[in-house]
Motif scaffolding. Structure first.
Motif, PDB file in Angstrom:
ATOM      1  N   THR A 172      -3.056 -12.373 -12.286  1.00  0.00           N
ATOM      2  CA  THR A 172      -3.052 -12.370 -10.758  1.00  0.00           C
ATOM      3  C   THR A 172      -3.239 -13.739 -10.116  1.00  0.00           C
ATOM      4  O   THR A 172      -3.025 -13.985  -9.052  1.00  0.00           O
ATOM      5  CB  THR A 172      -4.064 -11.489 -10.398  1.00  0.00           C
ATOM      6  OG1 THR A 172      -5.455 -11.976 -10.801  1.00  0.00           O
ATOM      7  CG2 THR A 172      -4.091 -10.042 -10.669  1.00  0.00           C
ATOM      8  N   GLN A 173      -3.864 -14.693 -10.890  1.00  0.00           N
ATOM      9  CA  GLN A 173      -4.201 -15.907 -10.663  1.00  0.00           C
ATOM     10  C   GLN A 173      -3.579 -17.063 -11.428  1.00  0.00           C
ATOM     11  O   GLN A 173      -3.623 -16.939 -12.709  1.00  0.00           O
ATOM     12  CB  GLN A 173      -5.888 -16.311 -10.582  1.00  0.00           C
ATOM     13  CG  GLN A 173      -6.243 -15.377  -9.234  1.00  0.00           C
ATOM     14  CD  GLN A 173      -7.925 -15.377  -9.216  1.00  0.00           C
ATOM     15  OE1 GLN A 173      -8.415 -16.618  -9.297  1.00  0.00           O
ATOM     16  NE2 GLN A 173      -8.621 -14.135  -9.216  1.00  0.00           N
ATOM     17  N   ILE A 174      -3.027 -18.274 -10.910  1.00  0.00           N
ATOM     18  CA  ILE A 174      -2.632 -19.293 -11.756  1.00  0.00           C
ATOM     19  C   ILE A 174      -3.556 -19.894 -12.724  1.00  0.00           C
ATOM     20  O   ILE A 174      -3.081 -20.171 -13.742  1.00  0.00           O
ATOM     21  CB  ILE A 174      -1.960 -20.376 -10.670  1.00  0.00           C
ATOM     22  CG1 ILE A 174      -1.152 -21.208 -11.425  1.00  0.00           C
ATOM     23  CG2 ILE A 174      -3.238 -21.072  -9.902  1.00  0.00           C
ATOM     24  CD1 ILE A 174       0.182 -20.883 -12.040  1.00  0.00           C
ATOM     25  N   HIS A 175      -4.704 -20.061 -12.309  1.00  0.00           N
ATOM     26  CA  HIS A 175      -5.466 -20.832 -13.139  1.00  0.00           C
ATOM     27  C   HIS A 175      -5.773 -19.879 -14.549  1.00  0.00           C
ATOM     28  O   HIS A 175      -6.288 -20.176 -15.580  1.00  0.00           O
ATOM     29  CB  HIS A 175      -6.985 -21.071 -12.461  1.00  0.00           C
ATOM     30  CG  HIS A 175      -7.756 -20.124 -12.053  1.00  0.00           C
ATOM     31  ND1 HIS A 175      -7.415 -19.626 -10.865  1.00  0.00           N
ATOM     32  CD2 HIS A 175      -8.781 -19.435 -12.412  1.00  0.00           C
ATOM     33  CE1 HIS A 175      -8.488 -18.394 -10.534  1.00  0.00           C
ATOM     34  NE2 HIS A 175      -9.242 -18.224 -11.763  1.00  0.00           N
ATOM     35  N   ARG A 232      -9.327 -37.217  -9.367  1.00  0.00           N
ATOM     36  CA  ARG A 232     -10.756 -37.013  -8.563  1.00  0.00           C
ATOM     37  C   ARG A 232     -11.817 -37.917  -9.205  1.00  0.00           C
ATOM     38  O   ARG A 232     -12.674 -38.402  -8.894  1.00  0.00           O
ATOM     39  CB  ARG A 232     -11.308 -35.699  -8.638  1.00  0.00           C
ATOM     40  CG  ARG A 232     -10.636 -34.540  -7.919  1.00  0.00           C
ATOM     41  CD  ARG A 232     -11.341 -33.121  -7.703  1.00  0.00           C
ATOM     42  NE  ARG A 232     -10.452 -32.070  -7.176  1.00  0.00           N
ATOM     43  CZ  ARG A 232     -10.004 -31.007  -7.921  1.00  0.00           C
ATOM     44  NH1 ARG A 232     -10.422 -30.958  -9.100  1.00  0.00           N
ATOM     45  NH2 ARG A 232      -9.339 -30.235  -7.197  1.00  0.00           N
ATOM     46  N   MET A 233     -11.368 -38.423 -10.782  1.00  0.00           N
ATOM     47  CA  MET A 233     -11.932 -39.620 -11.242  1.00  0.00           C
ATOM     48  C   MET A 233     -11.996 -40.787 -10.521  1.00  0.00           C
ATOM     49  O   MET A 233     -12.882 -41.624 -10.875  1.00  0.00           O
ATOM     50  CB  MET A 233     -11.619 -39.418 -12.728  1.00  0.00           C
ATOM     51  CG  MET A 233     -11.963 -38.405 -13.512  1.00  0.00           C
ATOM     52  SD  MET A 233     -11.205 -38.346 -15.279  1.00  0.00           S
ATOM     53  CE  MET A 233     -12.319 -40.074 -15.748  1.00  0.00           C
ATOM     54  N   GLU A 285      -1.973 -29.347 -11.538  1.00  0.00           N
ATOM     55  CA  GLU A 285      -3.043 -28.844 -11.357  1.00  0.00           C
ATOM     56  C   GLU A 285      -4.109 -29.926 -12.464  1.00  0.00           C
ATOM     57  O   GLU A 285      -5.187 -30.338 -11.961  1.00  0.00           O
ATOM     58  CB  GLU A 285      -3.490 -27.663 -11.628  1.00  0.00           C
ATOM     59  CG  GLU A 285      -2.968 -26.775 -10.695  1.00  0.00           C
ATOM     60  CD  GLU A 285      -3.288 -27.116  -9.137  1.00  0.00           C
ATOM     61  OE1 GLU A 285      -4.657 -27.318  -9.063  1.00  0.00           O
ATOM     62  OE2 GLU A 285      -2.604 -26.953  -8.414  1.00  0.00           O
ATOM     63  N   ASN A 286      -3.675 -30.335 -13.604  1.00  0.00           N
ATOM     64  CA  ASN A 286      -4.574 -30.965 -14.385  1.00  0.00           C
ATOM     65  C   ASN A 286      -4.558 -32.451 -13.864  1.00  0.00           C
ATOM     66  O   ASN A 286      -5.534 -32.987 -13.684  1.00  0.00           O
ATOM     67  CB  ASN A 286      -3.805 -31.044 -15.983  1.00  0.00           C
ATOM     68  CG  ASN A 286      -4.290 -29.547 -16.569  1.00  0.00           C
ATOM     69  OD1 ASN A 286      -4.930 -28.818 -16.167  1.00  0.00           O
ATOM     70  ND2 ASN A 286      -3.672 -29.488 -17.796  1.00  0.00           N
ATOM     71  N   PHE A 287      -3.403 -32.551 -13.392  1.00  0.00           N
ATOM     72  CA  PHE A 287      -3.323 -34.149 -12.726  1.00  0.00           C
ATOM     73  C   PHE A 287      -4.132 -34.239 -11.509  1.00  0.00           C
ATOM     74  O   PHE A 287      -5.036 -35.438 -11.574  1.00  0.00           O
ATOM     75  CB  PHE A 287      -1.759 -34.455 -12.383  1.00  0.00           C
ATOM     76  CG  PHE A 287      -1.588 -35.553 -11.498  1.00  0.00           C
ATOM     77  CD1 PHE A 287      -1.744 -36.869 -11.912  1.00  0.00           C
ATOM     78  CD2 PHE A 287      -0.951 -35.570 -10.156  1.00  0.00           C
ATOM     79  CE1 PHE A 287      -1.534 -37.993 -11.303  1.00  0.00           C
ATOM     80  CE2 PHE A 287      -0.912 -36.631  -9.344  1.00  0.00           C
ATOM     81  CZ  PHE A 287      -1.179 -37.703  -9.816  1.00  0.00           C
ATOM     82  N   LYS A 333       5.831 -35.745 -19.581  1.00  0.00           N
ATOM     83  CA  LYS A 333       4.680 -35.404 -18.715  1.00  0.00           C
ATOM     84  C   LYS A 333       5.191 -35.889 -17.370  1.00  0.00           C
ATOM     85  O   LYS A 333       4.947 -37.542 -17.521  1.00  0.00           O
ATOM     86  CB  LYS A 333       3.532 -36.058 -19.499  1.00  0.00           C
ATOM     87  CG  LYS A 333       3.354 -35.295 -20.799  1.00  0.00           C
ATOM     88  CD  LYS A 333       2.040 -35.907 -21.570  1.00  0.00           C
ATOM     89  CE  LYS A 333       1.691 -35.084 -22.742  1.00  0.00           C
ATOM     90  NZ  LYS A 333       0.665 -35.735 -23.348  1.00  0.00           N
ATOM     91  N   PRO A 334       5.613 -35.428 -16.453  1.00  0.00           N
ATOM     92  CA  PRO A 334       5.824 -35.827 -15.103  1.00  0.00           C
ATOM     93  C   PRO A 334       4.894 -36.481 -14.282  1.00  0.00           C
ATOM     94  O   PRO A 334       5.293 -37.207 -13.288  1.00  0.00           O
ATOM     95  CB  PRO A 334       7.037 -34.887 -14.521  1.00  0.00           C
ATOM     96  CG  PRO A 334       5.949 -33.519 -14.716  1.00  0.00           C
ATOM     97  CD  PRO A 334       5.671 -34.042 -16.438  1.00  0.00           C
ATOM     98  N   TYR A 335       3.797 -36.085 -14.457  1.00  0.00           N
ATOM     99  CA  TYR A 335       2.668 -36.486 -13.473  1.00  0.00           C
ATOM    100  C   TYR A 335       1.956 -37.603 -14.249  1.00  0.00           C
ATOM    101  O   TYR A 335       1.060 -37.552 -15.072  1.00  0.00           O
ATOM    102  CB  TYR A 335       1.750 -35.137 -13.167  1.00  0.00           C
ATOM    103  CG  TYR A 335       2.566 -34.053 -12.536  1.00  0.00           C
ATOM    104  CD1 TYR A 335       3.059 -34.084 -11.277  1.00  0.00           C
ATOM    105  CD2 TYR A 335       2.935 -33.102 -13.428  1.00  0.00           C
ATOM    106  CE1 TYR A 335       3.754 -33.138 -10.781  1.00  0.00           C
ATOM    107  CE2 TYR A 335       3.443 -31.916 -12.674  1.00  0.00           C
ATOM    108  CZ  TYR A 335       3.878 -32.034 -11.641  1.00  0.00           C
ATOM    109  OH  TYR A 335       4.583 -30.913 -11.060  1.00  0.00           O
ATOM    110  N   VAL A 336       2.032 -38.876 -13.663  1.00  0.00           N
ATOM    111  CA  VAL A 336       1.397 -40.205 -14.016  1.00  0.00           C
ATOM    112  C   VAL A 336       0.235 -40.654 -13.071  1.00  0.00           C
ATOM    113  O   VAL A 336       0.568 -40.609 -11.801  1.00  0.00           O
ATOM    114  CB  VAL A 336       2.531 -41.225 -14.098  1.00  0.00           C
ATOM    115  CG1 VAL A 336       1.927 -42.437 -14.758  1.00  0.00           C
ATOM    116  CG2 VAL A 336       3.509 -40.524 -15.170  1.00  0.00           C
ATOM    117  N   CYS A 337      -0.712 -40.775 -13.722  1.00  0.00           N
ATOM    118  CA  CYS A 337      -1.893 -41.703 -12.906  1.00  0.00           C
ATOM    119  C   CYS A 337      -1.541 -42.885 -12.735  1.00  0.00           C
ATOM    120  O   CYS A 337      -1.411 -43.747 -13.540  1.00  0.00           O
ATOM    121  CB  CYS A 337      -3.113 -41.332 -13.303  1.00  0.00           C
ATOM    122  SG  CYS A 337      -4.589 -42.077 -12.733  1.00  0.00           S
TER     123      CYS A 337
END
Length: 363
Positions: free
Chosen positions: A109-112, A35-36, A28-30, A13-17
């Motif tokens: 068509t969309q990433i989400h 925003r919290m 995107e989840n990161f 999990k490369p994205y760390v808060c």
């Protein structure tokens, strides 16, 4: 083409808060999580006082109040407030699907849409109810679930002021208050509120079927019918019940299922006020008042109100008796006759399976 690793395939999990040390597989989840932990928001909207960290975010937000949509689709002239929204919209016309699921190869068509789809494979349910800790794969499902705790009914009919918990029930109800229908079919005189609906309807008379399934070559008059048909081949069930999470291939099946939870019978007979959960059942019931019998026997011209009644009747013209009792080998033209016969052998027996002709009947 863009490819996105699924959680099953990810080894880290490369994205760390940096604030709370929580880790994420997807960027995107990161971003959503961060925003919290907002940084200083110095740019304030003068209309609603919402705050933003960057001036460009504020400028985009202001279009919510001004309704400014400077980006126009050259195909359908629909306007958008952001250039990315226009780019995403254009793929509806081009059919381009840039984002491919590596598990089942389905394109989006969309990433989400891809990210949401991936949860079917990973089983991930990141949206958690703070009250009962129940988890959901999609945020909108969680928002709907929360209403079971708050008793909120956000959908209000502007005509009769009736309120609804679920959007689908609200949409069904609104059909009782139809808008003005000024577009008329020249063939059958049926009226429509929108010109595009009339154009689609005309294909019933012309038998035009421009949308063809690439798998079985079956043709359809509407693109929506083709998309629905394709799920027969793919096995996809994109419509999920927000209450019990049972999945369905068709939105109409989900709507019918939802009434099992709500108990709503929104289709009411105008003659006797009897309510029905789905429109087809109401249409069949209406024949008891009108005397209509649209299903006609080709042999003796006897007519029936229901298709299944005609099918049972047709067996009286045939010598075939495909339903066989496994105990005494006696055969019957109708399954109902066989079931009645079996109770003579085993009065308390429950029927599990019935097969035709030379195969056995199992109880």
């Amino acid at each position: 083409m863009f490819y996105l690793k699924t959680k099953m395939q990810a080894t880290m999990k490369p994205y760390v808060c940096k604030v709370c040390k929580k880790c994420f597989v997807f960027k995107e989840n990161f971003k959503t999580h961060m925003r919290m932990h907002p940084s200083e928001k110095r740019h304030v909207c003068e209309v609603c006082e919402k705050r933003f960290t960057q001036i460009c975010e504020l400028k985009l937000h202001i279009r919510v109040h001004t309704a400014e949509k400077p980006y126009i689709c050259e195909v359908c002239r629909k306007g958008f407030s952001q250039i990315n929204s226009l780019k995403s919209h254009i793929r509806i016309h081009t059919g381009e699907k840039l984002y491919i699921c590596e598990v089942c190869r389905k394109g989006f068509t969309q990433i989400h849409h891809l990210k949401s789809h991936l949860r079917i494979h990973t089983g991930e349910k990141p949206y958690i109810c703070e009250v009962c800790q129940k988890c959901y794969a999609r945020n909108y499902m969680l928002e709907i679930h929360k209403r079971s705790h708050t008793a909120e009914k956000p959908y209000v009919c502007e005509v009769c002021k009736k309120i609804f918990v679920f959007k689908e029930n609200f949409k069904t109800h609104m059909k009782m208050h139809p808008p003005e229908k000024c577009y008329v079919c020249e063939v059958c005189k049926k009226r429509f509120s929108r010109i595009e609906v009339l154009k689609t309807h005309i294909r019933i008379h012309t038998a035009e079927k421009p949308y063809v399934c690439e798998v079985c070559r079956k043709g359809f008059s509407q693109i929506g019918h083709l998309k629905s048909h394709l799920r027969i081949h793919t096995g996809e069930k994109p419509y999920a019940c927000e209450i019990c999470e049972k999945r369905f291939a068709h939105n109409s099946s989900l709507r019918a299922h939802m009434r099992a939870h709500t108990g709503e019978r929104s289709h009411v007979c105008p003659e006797c006020s009897k309510g029905f959960k789905c429109l087809p059942n109401l249409k069949i019931h209406m024949r008891t008042h009108t005397g209509e019998k649209p299903y006609v026997c080709d042999v003796c011209e006897k007519s029936f109100t229901r298709m299944n009644q005609l099918k049972v009747h047709m067996a009286t013209h045939s010598t075939e008796k495909p339903y066989v009792c496994d105990m005494c080998k006696k055969s019957f033209a109708h399954l109902s006759y066989l079931k009645k016969h079996i109770t003579r052998h085993c009065p308390k027996t429950l029927f599990v399976k019935c097969v035709k002709k030379s195969e056995t009947f199992i109880v």
